[in-house]
Design a protein around this motif. Sequence first.
Motif, PDB file in Angstrom:
ATOM      1  N   LEU A 195       0.764  78.716  32.372  1.00 50.87           N
ATOM      2  CA  LEU A 195      -0.125  77.575  32.548  1.00 50.87           C
ATOM      3  C   LEU A 195      -1.552  77.926  32.161  1.00 50.87           C
ATOM      4  O   LEU A 195      -1.929  79.100  32.092  1.00 50.87           O
ATOM      5  N   SER A 196      -2.351  76.881  31.955  1.00 51.89           N
ATOM      6  CA  SER A 196      -3.785  77.090  31.781  1.00 51.89           C
ATOM      7  C   SER A 196      -4.391  77.414  33.141  1.00 51.89           C
ATOM      8  O   SER A 196      -3.672  77.528  34.141  1.00 51.89           O
ATOM      9  N   ALA A 197      -5.697  77.514  33.200  1.00 51.52           N
ATOM     10  CA  ALA A 197      -6.344  77.786  34.489  1.00 51.52           C
ATOM     11  C   ALA A 197      -6.083  76.670  35.490  1.00 51.52           C
ATOM     12  O   ALA A 197      -6.174  76.867  36.709  1.00 51.52           O
ATOM     13  N   GLY A 198      -5.756  75.471  34.983  1.00 49.87           N
ATOM     14  CA  GLY A 198      -5.390  74.367  35.866  1.00 49.87           C
ATOM     15  C   GLY A 198      -6.551  73.723  36.585  1.00 49.87           C
ATOM     16  O   GLY A 198      -6.378  73.076  37.624  1.00 49.87           O
ATOM     17  N   THR A 199      -7.755  73.868  36.037  1.00 50.19           N
ATOM     18  CA  THR A 199      -8.942  73.326  36.705  1.00 50.19           C
ATOM     19  C   THR A 199      -9.162  71.840  36.422  1.00 50.19           C
ATOM     20  O   THR A 199      -9.990  71.204  37.074  1.00 50.19           O
ATOM     21  N   GLN A 200      -8.435  71.274  35.461  1.00 45.03           N
ATOM     22  CA  GLN A 200      -8.642  69.881  35.094  1.00 45.03           C
ATOM     23  C   GLN A 200      -8.264  68.943  36.245  1.00 45.03           C
ATOM     24  O   GLN A 200      -7.230  69.114  36.885  1.00 45.03           O
ATOM     25  N   LEU A 201      -9.116  67.956  36.496  1.00 44.48           N
ATOM     26  CA  LEU A 201      -8.845  66.942  37.520  1.00 44.48           C
ATOM     27  C   LEU A 201      -8.048  65.800  36.907  1.00 44.48           C
ATOM     28  O   LEU A 201      -8.391  65.294  35.833  1.00 44.48           O
ATOM     29  N   ARG A 202      -7.005  65.389  37.600  1.00 36.58           N
ATOM     30  CA  ARG A 202      -6.155  64.311  37.100  1.00 36.58           C
ATOM     31  C   ARG A 202      -5.840  63.311  38.214  1.00 36.58           C
ATOM     32  O   ARG A 202      -5.898  63.629  39.406  1.00 36.58           O
ATOM     33  N   ASP A 203      -5.470  62.113  37.789  1.00 36.94           N
ATOM     34  CA  ASP A 203      -5.018  61.049  38.680  1.00 36.94           C
ATOM     35  C   ASP A 203      -3.527  60.863  38.423  1.00 36.94           C
ATOM     36  O   ASP A 203      -3.130  60.247  37.437  1.00 36.94           O
ATOM     37  N   ALA A 267     -11.769  65.877  33.365  1.00 37.93           N
ATOM     38  CA  ALA A 267     -11.442  64.975  34.477  1.00 37.93           C
ATOM     39  C   ALA A 267     -11.016  63.610  33.944  1.00 37.93           C
ATOM     40  O   ALA A 267     -11.662  63.065  33.046  1.00 37.93           O
ATOM     41  N   VAL A 268      -9.927  63.075  34.528  1.00 36.32           N
ATOM     42  CA  VAL A 268      -9.477  61.710  34.251  1.00 36.32           C
ATOM     43  C   VAL A 268      -8.946  61.148  35.566  1.00 36.32           C
ATOM     44  O   VAL A 268      -7.793  61.380  35.944  1.00 36.32           O
ATOM     45  N   VAL A 269      -9.813  60.431  36.279  1.00 36.67           N
ATOM     46  CA  VAL A 269      -9.458  59.905  37.595  1.00 36.67           C
ATOM     47  C   VAL A 269      -9.911  58.451  37.675  1.00 36.67           C
ATOM     48  O   VAL A 269     -11.057  58.133  37.342  1.00 36.67           O
ATOM     49  N   GLY A 270      -9.023  57.579  38.109  1.00 35.08           N
ATOM     50  CA  GLY A 270      -9.332  56.155  38.131  1.00 35.08           C
ATOM     51  C   GLY A 270      -9.773  55.639  39.485  1.00 35.08           C
ATOM     52  O   GLY A 270      -9.567  56.279  40.523  1.00 35.08           O
ATOM     53  N   ILE A 271     -10.374  54.463  39.462  1.00 38.79           N
ATOM     54  CA  ILE A 271     -10.686  53.701  40.673  1.00 38.79           C
ATOM     55  C   ILE A 271      -9.753  52.494  40.673  1.00 38.79           C
ATOM     56  O   ILE A 271      -9.854  51.628  39.798  1.00 38.79           O
ATOM     57  N   PRO A 272      -8.815  52.419  41.614  1.00 35.29           N
ATOM     58  CA  PRO A 272      -7.860  51.307  41.610  1.00 35.29           C
ATOM     59  C   PRO A 272      -8.543  49.961  41.852  1.00 35.29           C
ATOM     60  O   PRO A 272      -9.498  49.867  42.623  1.00 35.29           O
ATOM     61  N   ASN A 273      -8.047  48.935  41.180  1.00 28.05           N
ATOM     62  CA  ASN A 273      -8.545  47.575  41.424  1.00 28.05           C
ATOM     63  C   ASN A 273      -7.404  46.571  41.514  1.00 28.05           C
ATOM     64  O   ASN A 273      -7.623  45.366  41.405  1.00 28.05           O
ATOM     65  N   LEU A 274      -6.176  47.067  41.728  1.00 31.08           N
ATOM     66  CA  LEU A 274      -5.020  46.189  41.830  1.00 31.08           C
ATOM     67  C   LEU A 274      -5.131  45.319  43.070  1.00 31.08           C
ATOM     68  O   LEU A 274      -5.390  45.807  44.168  1.00 31.08           O
ATOM     69  N   ILE A 275      -4.923  44.030  42.902  1.00 31.99           N
ATOM     70  CA  ILE A 275      -4.884  43.103  44.021  1.00 31.99           C
ATOM     71  C   ILE A 275      -3.468  43.052  44.563  1.00 31.99           C
ATOM     72  O   ILE A 275      -2.515  42.805  43.815  1.00 31.99           O
ATOM     73  N   ARG A 276      -3.310  43.298  45.834  1.00 31.18           N
ATOM     74  CA  ARG A 276      -1.996  43.249  46.460  1.00 31.18           C
ATOM     75  C   ARG A 276      -1.713  41.820  46.947  1.00 31.18           C
ATOM     76  O   ARG A 276      -2.639  41.081  47.281  1.00 31.18           O
TER      77      ARG A 276
END
Length: 279
Positions: A195-203, A267-276
């Motif tokens: 593996l890589s260093a694995g420091t990347q932030l993901r969602d 980094a690739v992290v989202g802010i959810p906006n789904l309406i339930r």
Amino acid sequence: MKHILITGAGGFVGRQVLKALKGKGHRVTAVLRPGQQLPAGYEADAAVVTPDLFSEDEAWWRERLGGIDCVIHSAWYVEPGKYLDNPRNLDCVAGSIALAKAAVAAGAGHFIGIGTCMEYRLPGDRLAVDSPLEPATLYAAAKLALYHMLGHFLPGTATTFSWCRLFYLYGEGEYAARLVPYVRAQLEKGETVKLSAGTQLRDYLDVAEAGRQIATVVETGQTGAINICSGKAVTIRALVESIADEYGRRDLLEFGTAAIHPSDPAAVVGIPNLIRPGG
């Protein structure tokens, strides 16, 4: 209940949308290739068959969309290792426009397109639907171009428009060379995981939950861009360690033995906006 047509119904994401919709009692028509069968445990009420859905014109689609209330367009060219900058993405845009025009002409009340988090300017650890957009590949640029075109075309019609941007998905039916199935396969064989260093932030989000979220958009009718994500930031290292803990084999993880690709965002992290429903 509604009658929904899904392109890419047998794919990684499409099959989960199909399952979620059937669980809610909807009638579903799947778009399939000749001879293609849905995976075991997934069933549609009817099928539309074509060798290449992106080559079909508006008239062809119009004949097959009678009685359809909603189109979920999950299909795209995504051949592993080839799709990011392949000219085939341009064909996908043209074919998708023909499908959308036919949906309007046939009286479908809702068109749901599937986009990607790669439409955003990256890296980003708080990506909202109004964050800057700046695709770095032809694939992401093609998705974004379609979003903009349909976003200007469909609001002038009786067909509402939703655009579901997918973040990092894992789960059933995932391509074997991707991170999670690769890690599991190595651990199950008792072999080293490089593996890589694995420091990347993901969602990260289970694809089954992504399917349920997309099915929710049918129910609520939410329009515009929608982040299909968890909203939780986790490093690749933390994700892999959690998988290794299931096997009790962190000793097989070798971080830093593979380089992080220069184009891989930090980094690739989202802010959810789904309406339930009821929300």
